[in-house]
Design an enzyme around this catalytic site. Structure first.
Site, PDB file in Angstrom:
ATOM      1  N   SER A  15       0.808  -1.221   0.000  1.00  0.00           N
ATOM      2  CA  SER A  15       0.000   0.000   0.000  1.00  0.00           C
ATOM      3  C   SER A  15       0.844   1.276   0.000  1.00  0.00           C
ATOM      4  O   SER A  15       1.828   1.398   0.729  1.00  0.00           O
ATOM      5  CB  SER A  15      -0.911   0.003   1.224  1.00  0.00           C
ATOM      6  N   LEU A  16       0.423   2.233  -0.832  1.00  0.00           N
ATOM      7  CA  LEU A  16       1.066   3.550  -0.847  1.00  0.00           C
ATOM      8  C   LEU A  16       0.394   4.505   0.131  1.00  0.00           C
ATOM      9  O   LEU A  16       0.858   5.625   0.336  1.00  0.00           O
ATOM     10  CB  LEU A  16       0.967   4.161  -2.262  1.00  0.00           C
ATOM     11  N   SER A  17      -0.713   4.068   0.738  1.00  0.00           N
ATOM     12  CA  SER A  17      -1.517   4.971   1.577  1.00  0.00           C
ATOM     13  C   SER A  17      -0.740   5.575   2.754  1.00  0.00           C
ATOM     14  O   SER A  17      -0.887   6.775   3.022  1.00  0.00           O
ATOM     15  CB  SER A  17      -2.770   4.256   2.075  1.00  0.00           C
ATOM     16  N   THR A  62     -10.235  -1.344   2.426  1.00  0.00           N
ATOM     17  CA  THR A  62      -9.949  -1.849   1.077  1.00  0.00           C
ATOM     18  C   THR A  62     -10.344  -3.312   0.941  1.00  0.00           C
ATOM     19  O   THR A  62     -10.967  -3.890   1.842  1.00  0.00           O
ATOM     20  CB  THR A  62      -8.466  -1.580   0.707  1.00  0.00           C
ATOM     21  N   LYS A  66     -15.027  -3.709   1.618  1.00  0.00           N
ATOM     22  CA  LYS A  66     -15.748  -2.454   1.363  1.00  0.00           C
ATOM     23  C   LYS A  66     -17.264  -2.581   1.534  1.00  0.00           C
ATOM     24  O   LYS A  66     -17.925  -1.602   1.850  1.00  0.00           O
ATOM     25  CB  LYS A  66     -15.424  -1.937  -0.046  1.00  0.00           C
ATOM     26  N   GLY A 126     -15.170  -4.906 -15.689  1.00  0.00           N
ATOM     27  CA  GLY A 126     -15.304  -5.387 -14.319  1.00  0.00           C
ATOM     28  C   GLY A 126     -16.585  -4.859 -13.695  1.00  0.00           C
ATOM     29  O   GLY A 126     -17.110  -3.812 -14.098  1.00  0.00           O
ATOM     30  N   GLY A 129     -16.509  -3.439  -6.743  1.00  0.00           N
ATOM     31  CA  GLY A 129     -16.737  -2.206  -5.980  1.00  0.00           C
ATOM     32  C   GLY A 129     -16.241  -0.955  -6.698  1.00  0.00           C
ATOM     33  O   GLY A 129     -16.946   0.065  -6.743  1.00  0.00           O
ATOM     34  N   ALA A 130     -15.035  -1.020  -7.268  1.00  0.00           N
ATOM     35  CA  ALA A 130     -14.476   0.168  -7.936  1.00  0.00           C
ATOM     36  C   ALA A 130     -15.307   0.524  -9.167  1.00  0.00           C
ATOM     37  O   ALA A 130     -15.586   1.700  -9.434  1.00  0.00           O
ATOM     38  CB  ALA A 130     -13.020  -0.094  -8.323  1.00  0.00           C
TER      39      ALA A 130
END
Ligand code: NAP
Length: 270
Positions: A15-17, A62, A66, A126, A129-130
């Protein structure tokens, strides 16, 4: 004492968060720490109640939680009511309130690349969720037509009821003029970086290709677009945009629009 925030998910190694939020804490002059909370499914409920009880101010959520987290919340925001997925929780006054900042993050990405979706025709790959956040944003902002592509064209998900859903082998048969193709699948994401959800020929029908994936920065999907001379955009600005929106919610602030570029440059230089 430092305020505590974090990311809740199943596997969070890449993760970059934490980097993004740490830059945001500096920008906002807030003494805080952003922790990665890896939680197993059977512990999700206890983890959420525990985070609230321990005084954690807010978390991002994530894959794969979600939707699952929603049953442990006290209230949800307007966009969550439409999308049915939460990626940000604010713990405030003893309550857990759910938001979906992916929705806003996608808008940030479009704004920063000057992509106008009004009256445009989009294909979304797809149905997870996104994809749902992206489709809601496209719908709310005047897209002319949205076609979903699924591995199962008879996909029974309730929210797909009002959309045309096709299988991947039907993309090449679409006759109309198309504008944007958006990859909302994990296909091509690290470590499976040699995969692409569609072939180069399919992408040639479009003017803009967007991949929500940000690791790697340039997926095979975006490489095809570049080779074809099509505008190719990765998911990095969406990631930063959703983090900025989360900080705005948690700290009741408005963050300057140029902060997104500042964060992006800082991430590149690491
Ligand atoms: P998800 O809920 O698991 O959904 C992914 C969807 O993609 C599935 O519903 C499935 O749809 C399709 N899919 C799954 N595996 C596939 C495969 N091997 N080949 C082709 N299609 C496949 O995941 P998500 O939360 O929507 O995330 C999707 C991607 O967006 C991930 O790569 C994630 O990292 C990225 N993302 C980026 C940001 C950002 O800020 N940039 C934010 C959110 C998500 P069908 O069954 O209908 O085919």
């Amino acid at each position: 004492m430092k305020k505590l925030y974090g990311l809740l998910g199943e596997r969070l190694g890449h993760s970059l968060s934490p980097q993004i939020h740490s830059i945001l804490f500096d920008t906002l002059d807030i003494e805080a720490y952003y922790h990665l909370f890896e939680v197993r499914k059977e512990n999700l409920r206890d983890a959420l109640y525990g985070l609230k009880a321990l005084g954690v101010r807010g978390i991002n959520v994530t894959i794969p939680y979600k939707v699952e987290v929603m049953k442990y919340l006290d209230d949800i925001s307007e966009e969550v009511r439409k999308i049915d997925a939460v990626n940000t929780i604010h713990f405030i006054n003893g309550k857990a309130i759910g938001y979906n900042t992916d929705y806003y993050g996608f808008g940030t990405l479009l704004d920063n690349y000057n992509v106008n979706i009004k009256n445009r025709k989009a294909i979304v790959l797809g149905t997870g969720g996104a994809a749902k956040s992206v489709v809601q944003y496209l719908n709310d902002n005047g897209a002319k037509e949205i076609i979903l592509v699924s591995r199962d064209e008879f996909n029974k998900k309730e929210w797909l009821r009002n959309f045309k859903v096709i299988s991947y082998d039907k993309i090449c048969e679409l006759q109309e003029e198309l504008d944007i193709i958006i990859n909302c699948t994990p296909c091509g994401m690290y470590p499976n970086i040699i995969d692409s959800p569609v072939c180069k020929q399919d992408i040639s029908k479009f003017k803009i290709a967007i991949d929500l994936i940000y690791n790697p920065e340039q997926t095979v999907f975006l490489n095809y677009a570049k080779q074809l001379g099509i505008k190719a955009i990765n998911g990095r600005y969406m990631l930063i945009g959703q983090a900025i929106k989360a900080q705005e919610i948690w700290n009741s602030v408005k963050i300057k629009s140029q902060t997104i570029k500042y964060i992006n440059n800082r991430l590149i230089s690491k």
